[in-house]
Each structure stands twice: as structure tokens, then as C-alpha cells.
Design an enzyme around this catalytic site. Structure first.
Site, PDB file in Angstrom:
ATOM      1  CE  LYS A 117      -4.404  -1.535   1.842  1.00 51.56           C
ATOM      2  NZ  LYS A 117      -5.471  -1.319   2.818  1.00 51.56           N
TER       3      LYS A 117
ATOM      4  CE  LYS B 169      -5.198  -8.568  -1.960  1.00 50.82           C
ATOM      5  NZ  LYS B 169      -5.239  -8.348  -0.546  1.00 50.82           N
TER       6      LYS B 169
ATOM      7  CE  LYS C   8     -13.211  -4.032  -1.270  1.00 47.99           C
ATOM      8  NZ  LYS C   8     -13.940  -4.292  -0.017  1.00 47.99           N
TER       9      LYS C   8
HETATM   10  P1  AMP Z   1     -10.807  -6.707   2.881  1.00 46.78           P
HETATM   11  O1  AMP Z   1     -11.747  -6.452   1.760  1.00 46.78           O
HETATM   12  O2  AMP Z   1      -9.386  -6.433   2.533  1.00 46.78           O
HETATM   13  O3  AMP Z   1     -11.251  -6.072   4.166  1.00 46.78           O
HETATM   14  O4  AMP Z   1     -10.835  -8.289   3.144  1.00 46.78           O
HETATM   15  C1  AMP Z   1     -11.857  -8.931   3.869  1.00 46.78           C
HETATM   16  C2  AMP Z   1     -11.643 -10.412   3.937  1.00 46.78           C
HETATM   17  O5  AMP Z   1     -11.674 -10.982   2.625  1.00 46.78           O
HETATM   18  C3  AMP Z   1     -10.289 -10.834   4.536  1.00 46.78           C
HETATM   19  O6  AMP Z   1     -10.476 -11.981   5.332  1.00 46.78           O
HETATM   20  C4  AMP Z   1      -9.450 -11.138   3.338  1.00 46.78           C
HETATM   21  O7  AMP Z   1      -8.432 -12.071   3.609  1.00 46.78           O
HETATM   22  C5  AMP Z   1     -10.483 -11.725   2.391  1.00 46.78           C
HETATM   23  N1  AMP Z   1     -10.086 -11.539   0.993  1.00 46.78           N
HETATM   24  C6  AMP Z   1      -9.906 -10.348   0.342  1.00 46.78           C
HETATM   25  N2  AMP Z   1      -9.539 -10.540  -0.938  1.00 46.78           N
HETATM   26  C7  AMP Z   1      -9.483 -11.892  -1.110  1.00 46.78           C
HETATM   27  C8  AMP Z   1      -9.179 -12.741  -2.219  1.00 46.78           C
HETATM   28  N3  AMP Z   1      -8.854 -12.242  -3.412  1.00 46.78           N
HETATM   29  N4  AMP Z   1      -9.218 -14.090  -2.031  1.00 46.78           N
HETATM   30  C9  AMP Z   1      -9.558 -14.618  -0.830  1.00 46.78           C
HETATM   31  N5  AMP Z   1      -9.854 -13.876   0.246  1.00 46.78           N
HETATM   32  C10 AMP Z   1      -9.828 -12.535   0.129  1.00 46.78           C
END
Ligand code: AMP
Ligand code: TRP
Length: 326
Positions: A112, A193, A196
Site C-alpha cells: 500500500k 489477487k 476492489k
Molecule cells: P478486505 O476487503 O481487505 O477487508 O478483506 C476482507 C476479507 O476478505 C479478509 O479476510 C481477506 O483475507 C479476504 N479476501 C480479500 N480478498 C481476497 C481474495 N482475493 N481471495 C480470498 N480472500 C480474500
């Protein structure tokens, strides 16, 4: 006694299939057999610049999505991080049990911060706030996607350090990943990965995407060379699509490989798109009902705040007593 779990998502835009398959799907599966706490981590969201109205709206749409994907607010505790002030209080205390070098090694921070000249202290200490989120609730397990593994390991180290210095205070939690789909990849680049904030809108499918958008995104998704539809190390794009297909259809990857044996990519993608659309339909219906019923969402978050505060305060008081401020 039921095992306790805690996890959270940042309210920074629509939930996508990566969030669901990596994290929320496990939450839904575990909600009946565990004592579960799910947090909307709004103070994490502000570690990158947010628009005021957008953040406010995103918090409510995430609360609605939590319920729409199947979390039952009468069974689990759904709450907003900023509603329980113990999170920021404990984070401050834990800052003093965390080394600069540990935070400098966090890969999410490094990513980031890349190309972003002026970084805030908030972004840097974000993993300490996450440690506080977790440790306050004494969970046995933290169900998250693979990208959060390093943060949970840091949480464990901070907990052990504190426990060694004072006495047993925090439970040292285990990280928990799904068997398949702990890292869902981007549809337009299977080496990064799904996120968004990734390369383009074609990389992810939001749980709020309209059917025609889903179909278009799947149609454009990259595939691998060759023509067989199988999951293997040299076919990262197809493996990813199969894991997604499996998650939304309930069929195993093996069953899908068999089903599409000898079939072309066109048919596979069309039916995958349709499977996602069918799976999303009831989720989106419930979401739209909820998002219009603002009072119900507020009531869910208020109830969550009350339940979470009681648990969090017990840990915080113990910590404050041990360090000598009460
Ligand atoms: P965040 O949107 O970064 O707050 O992520 C929320 C949850 O989704 C966390 O547990 C992340 O590890 C999971 N997560 C986010 N992106 C991915 C992805 N591409 N594949 C699997 N898990 C994800
Ligand atoms: N850092 C996590 C993410 O970006 C979100 C998060 C904050 C979290 N606090 C948490 C996840 C506590 C699990 C437990 O995905």
C-alpha cells in the site's frame, strides 16, 4: 463450550467474490457451531483516504451484505469497530508492545505504501489495531483469506509478548483459511489477487453486480492456453474459475472437471456466469430489502455494539490493571 471466532471486513466498497469465498463463506458455515463476532472495521478503512458520505454509505451496505449472504444477527454479533471504543484504547496500549521492524515487514503495508510518498502513521500501525480487534474477544480462531495470515501471526506474537511480560491475558488465536479459495485471483490477471482496488473493474465480481455485468466479466476473464478444463498448477486462470464455480454451485472442482470434460471454454464460461447470477439472485434480493430498511440495520448494529462492548471491556480492564493504570 462453543469455540469463539472473530473476523472483519473493511467498508471500502462492494464485497466481491474473493471476500465471500476467502472469508464470509466460512463465517456463514461456522455461525451455528461457534460464538461468532463479525466486525465492520471502519477505523481500518480510514487508513486510506475516504469520502465522508461514501464511507457512511459503505458501512451500511456492508452491514446489509453481511446479513444478505446469510449471517443471522440473532445468532452472531455484528458490530461496527468505531462503536466499541475499547478497540482504539487497546490498540494504543499494544503499540507499545510492537516493534517498528515487525510493522515494516508487513507485506500489505509495503504494497500500500509503494509509490505513495506521504504515508500516514495510521496505515503503518494498522496491524496493531487489527491485533486489538482480535485479542479483545479472546477468539480461538480468526477466519480470513490468505492475505491476512501475516497480520494474524503478528497478533499472536504481540499476545505472547504481553502474556510473557505480565501473565496469561490474551488467548493466542489460530488463523483459519478455507480449504479452497483462500486466495481468489483476479479475473483479468491470475497472478494478482481479486480486489476492489486492483487493476481494473474487469478483475472482480462484486456481490452487487447486475446479471449482465457478471456475464460480461466472466466472458472477458482470461483463460490458459490449451483446451482442457482442469485445475492444475500450470492453469492458474482455469483453476481460479473452477474454484469460483465450485463455491457458487456447491459442486466439487472434480465434479466440474468431469462435467466439462471435452467441452469448450465458451460453454464453460457461459454456464459459470449463469451459476454466479443464479447464486447472487436471492442475496441481492435480501440486500435490497435491507438497505431500504435503515432502522433494521441500525438496530442490528446497536445490538451488536451492546454485546461486543461487554466482552471487550472485560479484556481491556484486565489489560489496564496489569499495566498499572487501574
Ligand atoms: P478486505 O476487503 O481487505 O477487508 O478483506 C476482507 C476479507 O476478505 C479478509 O479476510 C481477506 O483475507 C479476504 N479476501 C480479500 N480478498 C481476497 C481474495 N482475493 N481471495 C480470498 N480472500 C480474500
Ligand atoms: N485487515 C483485514 C483486511 O484487510 C480486516 C480486519 C481488521 C480484520 N481487523 C480484523 C480481519 C480482525 C480479521 C480480524 O481484510
Amino acid at each position: 463450550m462453543k469455540k469463539r471466532i472473530l473476523s472483519g471486513v473493511q467498508p471500502t466498497g462492494a464485497l466481491h467474490l474473493g471476500n465471500y469465498i476467502g472469508a464470509l463463506r466460512q463465517w456463514v458455515d461456522l455461525q451455528h457451531e461457534t460464538d461468532a463476532y463479525f466486525c465492520i472495521v471502519d477505523y481500518h478503512a480510514i487508513t486510506v483516504k475516504q469520502d465522508t458520505q461514501e464511507l457512511y454509505d459503505n458501512i451500511h451496505s456492508l452491514a446489509a451484505m453481511y446479513v444478505a449472504v446469510g449471517l443471522d444477527p440473532s445468532k452472531v454479533t455484528l458490530f461496527k469497530q468505531s462503536d466499541v471504543s475499547a478497540h482504539t484504547e487497546l490498540a494504543w496500549i499494544l503499540n507499545n508492545f510492537t516493534h517498528m521492524g515487525e510493522l515494516q515487514r508487513m507485506t500489505q503495508y509495503k504494497d500500500k505504501a509503494k509509490g505513495n510518498g506521504k504515508q500516514t502513521v495510521g496505515l503503518f500501525t494498522y496491524p496493531v489495531l487489527m491485533a486489538a480487534d482480535i485479542l479483545l474477544y479472546q477468539p480461538h480462531m480468526v477466519p480470513v483469506g490468505e492475505d491476512q495470515k501475516q497480520h494474524v501471526e503478528l497478533t499472536r506474537n504481540i499476545a505472547q509478548r504481553f502474556n510473557n511480560r505480565f501473565s496469561e491475558t490474551f488467548r493466542v488465536p489460530d488463523v483459519m483459511h478455507p480449504k479452497d479459495g483462500a486466495r481468489i485471483m483476479s479475473l483479468d490477471d491470475p497472478n494478482t489477487k481479486m480486489s476492489k482496488t486492483g487493476s481494473s473493474q474487469w478483475g472482480y465480481i462484486a456481490l452487487s453486480d447486475a446479471p449482465d455485468v457478471v456475464m460480461k466479466k466472466i466472458k472477458k476473464a482470461v483463460t490458459d492456453s490449451g483446451s482442457t478444463i482442469e485445475a492444475s498448477a500450470d492453469k492458474p486462470a482455469l483453476t481460479n474459475l473452477l474454484v469460483i464455480y465450485s463455491a457458487v454451485s456447491g459442486k466439487t472442482v472434480g465434479e466440474l472437471e468431469e462435467l466439462y470434460h471435452g467441452q469448450g471454454y465458451g460453454k464453460f464460461k457461459k454456464e459459470l456466469g449463469e451459476a454466479i447470477v443464479t447464486w447472487l439472485e436471492p442475496i441481492q434480493e435480501r440486500y435490497h430489502e435491507l438497505i431500504q430498511n435503515y432502522d433494521e440495520l441500525q438496530a442490528i448494529l446497536k445490538q451488536g455494539q451492546e454485546r461486543a462492548s461487554v466482552v471487550a471491556q472485560v479484556t481491556l480492564d484486565d489489560v489496564k490493571t496489569k499495566i498499572g493504570v487501574i
